[in-house]
Structures are given as structure tokens and as C-alpha cells.
Design an enzyme around this catalytic site. Structure first.
Site, PDB file in Angstrom:
ATOM      1  N   HIS A   1      34.087 -12.499  15.704  1.00 55.83           N
ATOM      2  CA  HIS A   1      33.170 -11.638  16.454  1.00 55.83           C
ATOM      3  C   HIS A   1      32.855 -10.333  15.736  1.00 55.83           C
ATOM      4  CE1 HIS A   1      35.719 -13.990  19.345  1.00 55.83           C
ATOM      5  NE2 HIS A   1      34.539 -14.446  19.653  1.00 55.83           N
TER       6      HIS A   1
ATOM      7  N   HIS B   1      41.093  -8.289  18.785  1.00 60.53           N
ATOM      8  CA  HIS B   1      40.110  -8.609  19.822  1.00 60.53           C
ATOM      9  C   HIS B   1      40.536  -9.905  20.506  1.00 60.53           C
ATOM     10  CE1 HIS B   1      35.895 -10.247  20.895  1.00 60.53           C
ATOM     11  NE2 HIS B   1      36.290  -9.445  21.863  1.00 60.53           N
TER      12      HIS B   1
END
Lengths: 877, 168
Positions: free
Chosen positions: B118, B96
Site C-alpha cells: 500500500h 500498516h
């Protein structure tokens, strides 16, 4: 060397935009340069900032698109210049793969609609725009003249950019003047969270910073990790208060809930439909212990006469007037407090039994939200709701959540806010208001009720329907029933065009409308199965994000330009242009005279004045500067401006949050609106609303709709599954997300699964053989006549069946007794097991309250092998 | 097509589908992008006999500073080597935004994640596909081969986040 995307040359053009997907609306930047070795495109327009270097990109963030007919490389990446929403490059899987959304003939995005289509002899044939419009106009003129405006309807997205929704609204409400309108997610033109609205709270009053600044966040019916990824990672995990405590009221412990638990938060695994009891039971604990924010309540909660103030004498004719002054719901502090303490269902043990949430958790939630600390200070608590709350016991769940927030002193201060998290972005520019007085439906008394378009269609009263960008069938309750009706009124009729000739086709379709059938037009970007592929008479190709200049606001009212950077495929056009072409042919061209998208944007500004999405000052400033409105917006860069847009001197200022009397108003001499400084009521104070569990408009339905456990039924609720956006129309085609696979899933507790012989990865059939569908148009003279028992007795409830198939994912994060599917999976409609019986207070469906039996059909294709989506639980702790 | 690619063709197909942008009749076509497999000099990273189910081995691969993990999962996995075809290895840098996945191995569910930054989780039985979260690439899988008791890393399927300078 592995396949990194090509490097953007220093002179690559940069185009600012924002995400096409969820409400958060992260800022994105497009780097574009020629792919054929040709000359670079002209330098960017003056005044727009340029980023130095693109962030690191992977292949899912690269594409080759057509721009002015030539192939160009594009990288679509989180905007490094953004200081709002997603500073630092935050993105989700949805926005992170925007590049792959763009049309490329080498992958499945080739399936984009590129020409208008006309169904001839049952088969869709290519026709010209002129011919398609000609057929539509001839049929429409006849339908309007012969059957009236009520027989002509629109079903449209409410969010896909101001230019489009303004044109659609102007067509429906001004040019045609029909009440037969419904947005994508509701059967009628209603408010989603009506209880929140009635309390005087604007759904998108908060800024994202407020969600970040609270110390305790109560999420009712949503896990923002799944559905608002960057808001969750930027503000909820971090923000100004990174150590905040999270409380989730949801039957599914998904990823964000799991994280919240690890941080010391709570998971309240509430039984579907019982949120009003949960919310009020928590409020009761708070009140019993004297933890309410009394200073806030004294100042900001309306007294009884303030609720009535300004309404004058006579009956309360608009729904909110009626609901907020009906003794059943109307309240003030003293009355609400007494109500909480007196209600049997709100006693802790009873509430725990009804909601399925342990008494200890209810008490702990109250403590976290409201117990003052040793120094007397109060925790900064905020309250977010979404569809798990209000697509259920629609009015009372949202009203009780608002009340809980008010009791805790939230609603109008930084970090102490109440609001929706949001689903889609805010893209409705609703032109003239809808002619609600033309609706034939009414509540008891003299109150108009918005027309239920699904029922209107099923009852055979819709002769022409133009659908914009929604699947309709799978998105509505009792999907199978709706589909059967659409089929019967369109392709199963004898009146069908036999030749691709406009005059002949119009004649055949007019004959169908006169004989009681319906003519269906479907505007979309991809073929929509089954609405467009099987039933529509005319399909129109739409241009989408990236292919035209568009504008809208995100969930904190942040207005930006979503700039064009590639060509639409074939003859696809923005929907506003299709509306304009049709309107011109109908003789309404003077009202649809825009020369470009910016002119639509500028005209729409007038209608937004005084409202939540008011950007009129921006347009006026643009005019003074001699700029198109879009250009002025482009120059504001990736952060845009938060509406309502105000001005002091030459400077435009955005509005951080609504209802906040303490926010700095340097333009206070020019701008005075209740919305900025008070709640959205005529007194400026918020309204407390009671939600009695035994209100028969709810309790009768609940008793009938609940799972029949003796038949082995479970609650079958539904929701968004993180990486799948809506019906998966893009996800099925983007190479990255398509390779993962888009399958309908059913999350089910391992014990519920074992009891039904279901193993992880099994294909299961979920079926409800008693789906209730409210029929006809009960006018309701006495209040109880629109409640379930009376409807059933009067023959206004049809009992039908519905089912869908899904891949079972065993997840101990599901509450036992409750299973959850993807809410809008094409072809496998979770809504098929949901009752189409609207909340009689609001006319909204209760989508989250399906039920059904679950039976295994053996291992699915996804069960074995190592490809496709993962079938593991998502929120393990 | 060389022999190594042949035996990985299924994975190639999956991951190639995830990142190969096929070209089309647009005028003046550039060269197709290459598929996603990068070979490196074979390097021993673990010993078969020393592995225990659910106990990861951490190392840097394909270069120092790029964390990676090898583990015996106890269940058959895509790309798995060994008698039970359950030994896999993956880059431990979240695709990510480059977050650290060291210490985020979930043995019970055969996942890497949630990433502390995250919260993305990757399914190690299915070629590192994202289970839930925000990454727009599967977790790069390290190609393994057995040489007697030695487990060799011979290549990486997929891009390690941020690998190489952003500009070539």
C-alpha cells in the site's frame, strides 16, 4: 514485553461504525469492555453480526473512554466483516487512529469544548446551555425583526452527518428563511464542480468498483493515494483491473503519481489553471485520429434541440439552464468537434505551451484513453476529478473534463465512469431548499446568484452568524482580509458584554448588531483558533463521531449507521440538539420536535425522495417492521446500503451506479427515474460543453492572477497533505499523529528553492502583496461587468496583502514554477495568498491559484533533530 | 530507570508519546500501559568494518521470520550508532498491514518503502517515522550497540506488526 494493547475478551461488546474522515468511509468495528474490572455491558442488540476476533491492533488503535460514566477499553479497527469499501482491513493513517480521536483527559483530547462559553470583557467564560441559548434567541429575535432574515446567517459543514445537517438546513431555510448561508468549503451555496453537473453527470454516480474496473484512469487535480487512501489501495492499485494505467494531471508528483509512473502511466505536470486546455487538447487529438466513441456519442450526447428541450420559451433563469444554452458553452457533437479542431489554443504546440505539458505526453494520454485496440475494442477509460481541477478555473475545468470523458465513451457503464473522487463524505440532508430567490446577487439577465457570505460579512450586512464545525477564515480565499473584517465586527466593537448575565449580554450584543457589528456563535468540538478563541461571542460544545448515533453516505452513496460507543465530554451535545434547543426558544418547537436522533433521520428521509441519497424505502420498511430507522440501518451491518434505496417485494436493494441504463432493475415496475437510467438532464442525455480559453470571465482574471515572474513569484497552490485531516484538529491531539508533528509545509522544486536561497527544512515566508478581493455587489447588467477588468475599473476589486509561513520541503516532484502548501493549516493560511475573486459563472472561489514570493527565514525548528515529521520528498521515483 | 533507558530517553519520549495512553481521574483506574521498549539478548548482526554506505544488511530479528534491515545511511540519524552515528536498523515488516519491505530500501532518500502492498514509506533518519502513507506506528527501530567491530542488536523500540498471537 512491548506494550501491545489489552486483549479483547470474547464477550466484549462490538459496535459497528464507519470512519469519521475522508470520503472513502471505511467500515470500522469497535470492541468495548469495562476497564475497571466491573460487570460487562449488556450483550449487543439482536440481529447484528459479530466478528470472531479483532484484527491485530497497535496502541494507536486502543483507548480508554467513558461509557455510561465508567471507563471502558476500546479497540477501533477496520471491520473484518466488511465486504465493501475496505475488505481485508484496509485503512489510512486517519481512520487507523480513530481510537485516539476519542476524548481522554490524559492527553490533548482534553482540550475538547465541554461547556458553552460566553465572551465577557474579551474573555470566554463558562455559562449554562440555557443562558447561551437565551442570549442567542434574544439577539436573533431582534436581528430578524429589525434587520431581516438576510442579516442572520449560517456557515456550516455540509458533511457532518444527516441528523445535524437536516436540523441546520431546517433552521436556516425553513424557520428563518435566510439566503445568507454558505457551506464549509465555498463562499456561497453553490455546486462545486458545476461543469460536471451541467453536463448531466452526478458527482457520485460511480461505485468504487467502477474505479477498480477501468483499464485507464484519468485523475484530474487529485492523487487519491494522498486523499482517498483505501480507495487507492483497494481499487486503483487493484480492483477488477489490477493492471490499469494511471494518468495524473497535477503539478505534484506525490506517492500515487510515482507509483502510477512505475506502472507505465503518465504524469501531466499541468500549470495551475490550464486544465481546460489540457483536457480539450487531448480530446482534439482523439477527434483528429477518429478515436472517439462514436456509438456512445450518437446515443448519449444531446443534440442541440435536446439541450433546449423542456425549457420552453423565455430566458434561461437558473444557472445551469443559462450556461448550457449560452452559445459560448452550449454544444452538441458536431459543434464540439468543430470547436476542438478550430481553436488555436488546442493545437498541440500551443496547448503544450499554455499547459506546460509536453506535446508527446498529450498525445500519449489520448492514445491510452481512446485508441481502439487491434480487435476494435476500446480501452475502458474512467475520469476522476477533484479540487485541483475545479477549485481553479471552476466551471470550464470541470466542464472540459466531463466532455473529455464523454468523447471517450465514459459516464454510464461499469468501469467507464466520470465523477468526483470526493473529499468529505456525503452528509448533507438539505431539508427544504434554500430560498435562493432571496439572494440579492444576480448574474447578468434575471438570474439569481447565491449570496457570497464572505463578501456579505465584509460589507457589514451580517448581524448574526452561527458557525458549525468549520474554521471559516483559513478555509476561504483572502483569509487575512476576512479575518480583519470579522475582528472589526466583533471583538473590536465597543459593544461587549461586561457580565456573564444572559439578559445583559443579549442587550449588549443587540446594541452591537444595531450599530452595524456582528454577533458570532461558534459550534465546534475543539476551540477553533482564531474564529472561536478570539472572535466568537458564544462558543457551543459539540458531540462528535462515536459520541452520538449518526448517519451519512460515503463516496459511493453507501449509507451506514455511525453508532455511538462513548460518552460526549462534559455538556457537549450533537449539533442537531443545539439547533433544536435554539429553535424551541425561538418558538419554532413544533418544527423541531424530535425525541431522538432516529426521528431526525426518519424525518429527513422524506426530503431526500427522488434524489441521489434517497433512503426513504429503508425508513418505510423500518416502520412496517416496528423499528426505529437507525435500528433498521444498524442491522444492515458494515456494508450498509447504497442509495437511492429501492425495494422489490420485501427486499431492499441498493443502487450500484447512476446513469446506467443497463443495470438490473428488478423493481422497474415500481421505480422509474431518469437518474438511474439516464443522465441528470431533462433529456436524459449528457451535454457537451465548450470551454473557450479566451472567455474573458476567465482570461482576464488569469492574466491578473498569475505569478509575476519578474518579481520572483511562484504559483502557490495548495492541497491536502495525506496524513493531515483538514485543519489537523484531531491530528494535533491524537498522541500518534501529534508526535509526528503537524506543521505547515511548502513543497518546492529544488531549483526554485536554490534560486531563492531556500534549503530543505527552512522556515519560509510566502507572501503575495497583490491579493485581489472582489467587493460590493456588482449586479451585472451586461455580461462583461462581472469580469475582472470591468470589476477593477468600477472599483470592485480591492488589492490587499497576505502571507503565511511554512517549512520548506525540497521535492523534485513539484513542477518548477509551482509550490504547494497544506490547504487548511491553522494559523498559517495557504489561502491568504489566494485571490477572493469568484468564477463569475458559478460564484465559486479559485483556491488553487495563489501566488507569492518565497523567502527563507533560516532553518525551522523541524529541520534539525530526529523527531517530528519527515521532510523528505514523498513521491520519489 | 535503568541505564539503557536513560540513554534512549529522547527516543522513548518520542515513541512513548506515540503510544502511551496516560491515565486520568476516571474512577477505578487500571494500571498504566508500559512504554514501548523491549529488550532481547544481544546478538551480533553486522560488522562495522564490512559496512558500506547505502548497502543494507538483511537479517531476522528479534526472531526467525521477522525480517529486519541494518544499513549505514551516510547521514546522521536518530538512534544511529558508529563514528558518524549513521548506522541504524529497523524491522522490515510494514506496520500498516504487515507488508514486506525487503528490497524497498531507498538509499538516495534514506527511506524504507514504498511498501509494495500500500505504498507507505518510512524515514530511517527520524526513527522510522512514516513519511507518507497509512501506517499508524513508526517502523520499529532495532536498538544497536557497538562492541568493538561487532554491531549488536539488543532490543526493539515499537511493536512489530502482528508480533505475538493476537490474543497475548
Amino acid at each position: 514485553m512491548a506494550d501491545r494493547p489489552p486483549v479483547a475478551p470474547p464477550r466484549a461488546e462490538q459496535i459497528g461504525t464507519a470512519c469519521d474522515y475522508c470520503v472513502v468511509g471505511c467500515a470500522y468495528r469497535v470492541w468495548r469492555w469495562p476497564a475497571d474490572g466491573g460487570a460487562a455491558t449488556p450483550p449487543p442488540s439482536e440481529g447484528t453480526p459479530r466478528a470472531d476476533e479483532p484484527p491485530w491492533a497497535n496502541p494507536a488503535q486502543h483507548n480508554i473512554v467513558a461509557w455510561q460514566g465508567r471507563p471502558h477499553h476500546v479497540l477501533v479497527l477496520p471491520d473484518p466483516l466488511a465486504r465493501a469499501v475496505n475488505p481485508g482491513g484496509g485503512h489510512s493513517m486517519r481512520g487507523g487512529t480513530l481510537a485516539q480521536k476519542c476524548h481522554h483527559p490524559g492527553n490533548r483530547t482534553r482540550e475538547r469544548l465541554t461547556t458553552p462559553l460566553l465572551r465577557v470583557g474579551g474573555v470566554l467564560r463558562e455559562v449554562s446551555w440555557d443562558d447561551a441559548i437565551e442570549v442567542m434567541a434574544r439577539v436573533s429575535q431582534h436581528v430578524l425583526a429589525r434587520h431581516g432574515e438576510h442579516a442572520w446567517g449560517i456557515k456550516a459543514y455540509s458533511y457532518q452527518y444527516f441528523e445535524n445537517t437536516y436540523a441546520i438546513a431546517r433552521l436556516a431555510f425553513d424557520a428563518v428563511g435566510t439566503p445568507a448561508f454558505a457551506p464549509h468549503d465555498k463562499c456561497a451555496a453553490t455546486n462545486d464542480a458545476a461543469g460536471l453537473d451541467d453536463a448531466g453527470i452526478e458527482a457520485f454516480a460511480p461505485s468504487y468498483d467502477d474505479w477498480g474496473a477501468c483499464e485507464v484512469l484519468f485523475c484530474s487535480g487529485t492523487d487519491p493515494f494522498e486523499t482517498k487512501a483505501t480507495l487507492f489501495t483497494t481499487q486503483i492499485m487493484r480492483g477488477a483491473e489490477p493492471g490499469k494505467t494511471l494518468i495524473f494531471a497535477t503539478p505534484h508528483r506525490s506517492g500515487g503519481v510515482a507509483w502510477g509512473l512505475k506502472q507505465g502511466g503518465l504524469w501531466l505536470p499541468v500549470i495551475p489553471g490550464t486544465d481546460s486546455v489540457l483536457n480539450q487538447a487531448i480530446a482534439r487529438v482523439i477527434v483528429e485520429r477518429g478515436w472517439q466513441d462514436q456509438g456512445f456519442i450518437d446515443r448519449w450526447v444531446a443534440r442541440r434541440w435536446e439541450v433546449d428541450q423542456g425549457l420552453g420559451r423565455g430566458t434561461r433563469d437558473t444557472p445551469w439552464q443559462w450556461r448550457t444554452t449560452w452559445g459560448l458553452f452550449q454544444s452538441d457533437w458536431a459543434d464540439y468537434r468543430a470547436f476542438l479542431l478550430a481553436r488555436e489554443e488546442l493545437a498541440l504546440a500551443q496547448a503544450a505551451r499554455i499547459t506546460g505539458v509536453d506535446a508527446a505526453l498529450i498525445e500519449r494520454a489520448a492514445e491510452l484513453l481512446a485508441r481502439p485496440r487491434a480487435d476494435g475494442s476500446r480501452p475502458k477509460a474512467s475520469f476522476m476529478l477533484e479540487k485541483g481541477n475545479y477549485w481553479s478555473n471552476n466551471y470550464m475545468n470541470s466542464a472540459s473534463l466531463a466532455a473529455l470523458g464523454l468523447v471517450c465513451g465514459a459516464g454510464n457503464r461499469p468501469g467507464r465512469v466520470i465523477g468526483r473522487g470526493g473529499g468529505h463524505q456525503r452528509g448533507w440532508a438539505g431539508a427544504p431548499g434554500m430560498p435562493g430567490w432571496l439572494s440579492p446577487e444576480k448574474y447578468p439577465g434575471r438570474r439569481r446568484k447565491p449570496l457570497n457570505l464572505d463578501r456579505w460579512l465584509i460589507d457589514g450586512r451580517l448581524r448574526f452568524a452561527w458557525v458549525f464545525g468549520t474554521t471559516w477564515i483559513g478555509a476561504m480565499a483572502a483569509s487575512a482580509e476576512l479575518e480583519r473584517a470579522i475582528a472589526a465586527l466583533t471583538v473590536e466593537r465597543p459593544e461587549q458584554p461586561r457580565r456573564a448575565d444572559a439578559a445583559h449580554a443579549a442587550e449588549a450584543l443587540i446594541a452591537r448588531a444595531d450599530a452595524g457589528g456582528m454577533v458570532l456563535v461558534d459550534s465546534d468540538i475543539y476551540p477553533v483558533d482564531p474564529l472561536g478563541t478570539r472572535y466568537a461571542d458564544i462558543v457551543l460544545p459539540a458531540a462528535t463521531w462515536g459520541e452520538a448515533d449518526f448517519t451519512r453516505c460515503n463516496g459511493e452513496r453507501r449509507l451506514r449507521l455511525y453508532a455511538r460507543f462513548c460518552d460526549p465530554p462534559g455538556q457537549a451535545r450533537p449539533d442537531w440538539q443545539a439547533v433544536q434547543a435554539f429553535a424551541r426558544r425561538m418558538g419554532w418547537g413544533d418544527r423541531f420536535a424530535w425525541r431522538d436522533a432516529s426521528e431526525v433521520f426518519e424525518e429527513a428521509a422524506r426530503h431526500g425522495r427522488g434524489g441521489v441519497y434517497d433512503y426513504d424505502e429503508l425508513v418505510r420498511q423500518a416502520r412496517r417492521d416496528g423499528l426505529p430507522g437507525h435500528e433498521a440501518l444498524r442491522r444492515l451491518g458494515p456494508d450498509g446500503i447504497q442509495t437511492p434505496v429501492r425495494r422489490t417485494g420485501e427486499r431492499l436493494i441498493g443502487t450500484v451506479r447512476l446513469h446506467d441504463p443497463d443495470q438490473a432493475l428488478p423493481d422497474a415496475d415500481r421505480w422509474r427515474t431518469r437518474l438511474l437510467q439516464g443522465f441528470a438532464t431533462h433529456s436524459g442525455k449528457a451535454v457537451l460543453l465548450k470551454a473557450p480559453w479566451d472567455f474573458p470571465g476567465w482570461s482576464e482574471f488569469y492574466a491578473a492572477a498569475r505569478p509575476r515572474t519578474d518579481q520572483g513569484e511562484l504559483w502557490i497552490t495548495n492541497g491536502r497533505i495525506d496524513e493531515v485531516w483538514q485543519s489537523g484538529f484531531d491530528d494535533r491531539r491524537k498522541p500518534y499523529t501529534a508526535a509526528r508533528g503537524v506543521v505547515q509545509m511548502l513543497f518546492i522544486h529544488p531549483r526554485d528553492a536554490a534560486a531563492r536561497g531556500v534549503s530543505n527544512g527552512d522556515l519560509v515566508r510566502v507572501s503575495n502583496d497583490a491579493v485581489y478581493v472582489q467587493t460590493g455587489m456588482p449586479l451585472g447588467v451586461q455580461a462583461h461587468e462581472q469580469h475582472f477588468d470591468a470589476l477593477l475599473a468600477a472599483g470592485h476589486i480591492r488589492v490587499t496583502r497576505g502571507s503565511f509561513e511554512a517549512v520548506a520541503v525540497l521535492d523534485d516532484g513539484m513542477r518548477e514554477g509551482v509550490a504547494k502548501a497544506g490547504f487548511n493549516h491553522p494559523g498559517q493560511h495557504a489561502n491568504a495568498v489566494c485571490h477572493a475573486v469568484p468564477d463569475p459563472l458559478t460564484n465559486n472561489y479559485r483556491y488553487k491559484l495563489g501566488r507569492g514570493r518565497v523567502e527563507s527565514l533560516g532553518p525551522s525548528a523541524q529541520a534539525a533533530g530526529f523527531d517530528g515529521p519527515s521532510l523528505k520528498p514523498r513521491g520519489s521515483v | 530507570m535503568d541505564a539503557e533507558r536513560a540513554c534512549l530517553s529522547r527516543r522513548d519520549a518520542l515513541l512513548a508519546g506515540a503510544r502511551l495512553v496516560l491515565l486520568a481521574p476516571l474512577a477505578g483506574l487500571p494500571m498504566p500501559l508500559r512504554a514501548a521498549r523491549a529488550a532481547h539478548a544481544p546478538r551480533s548482526v553486522a560488522r562495522l568494518g564490512a559496512l558500506r554506505v547505502g548497502e543494507p544488511v538483511w537479517f531476522d530479528y528479534p526472531r526467525p521470520g521477522l525480517p529486519a534491515m541494518l544499513v549505514r545511511l551516510g547521514v546522521t540519524a536518530g538512534g544511529g550508532v558508529g563514528p558518524q552515528r549513521d548506522i541504524v536498523a529497523f524491522s522490515a515488516r510494514c506496520t500498516h498491514l504487515g507488508g514486506p519491505l525487503e528490497g524497498a530500501f531507498d538509499a538516495a532518500n534514506q527511506l524504507l518503502g514504498p511498501c509494495p502492498r500500500h505504498l507507505t514509506r518510512f524515514d530511517l533518519t527520524r526513527h522510522g517515522v512514516v513519511l507518507s502513507g497509512h501506517a499508524t506506528q513508526a517502523l520499529p527501530q532495532i536498538v544497536l550497540e557497538l562492541d568493538g567491530d561487532a554491531i549488536l542488536a539488543v532490543g526493539v523500540q515499537g511493536l512489530v506488526f502482528g508480533d505475538g498471537a493476537a490474543h497475548g
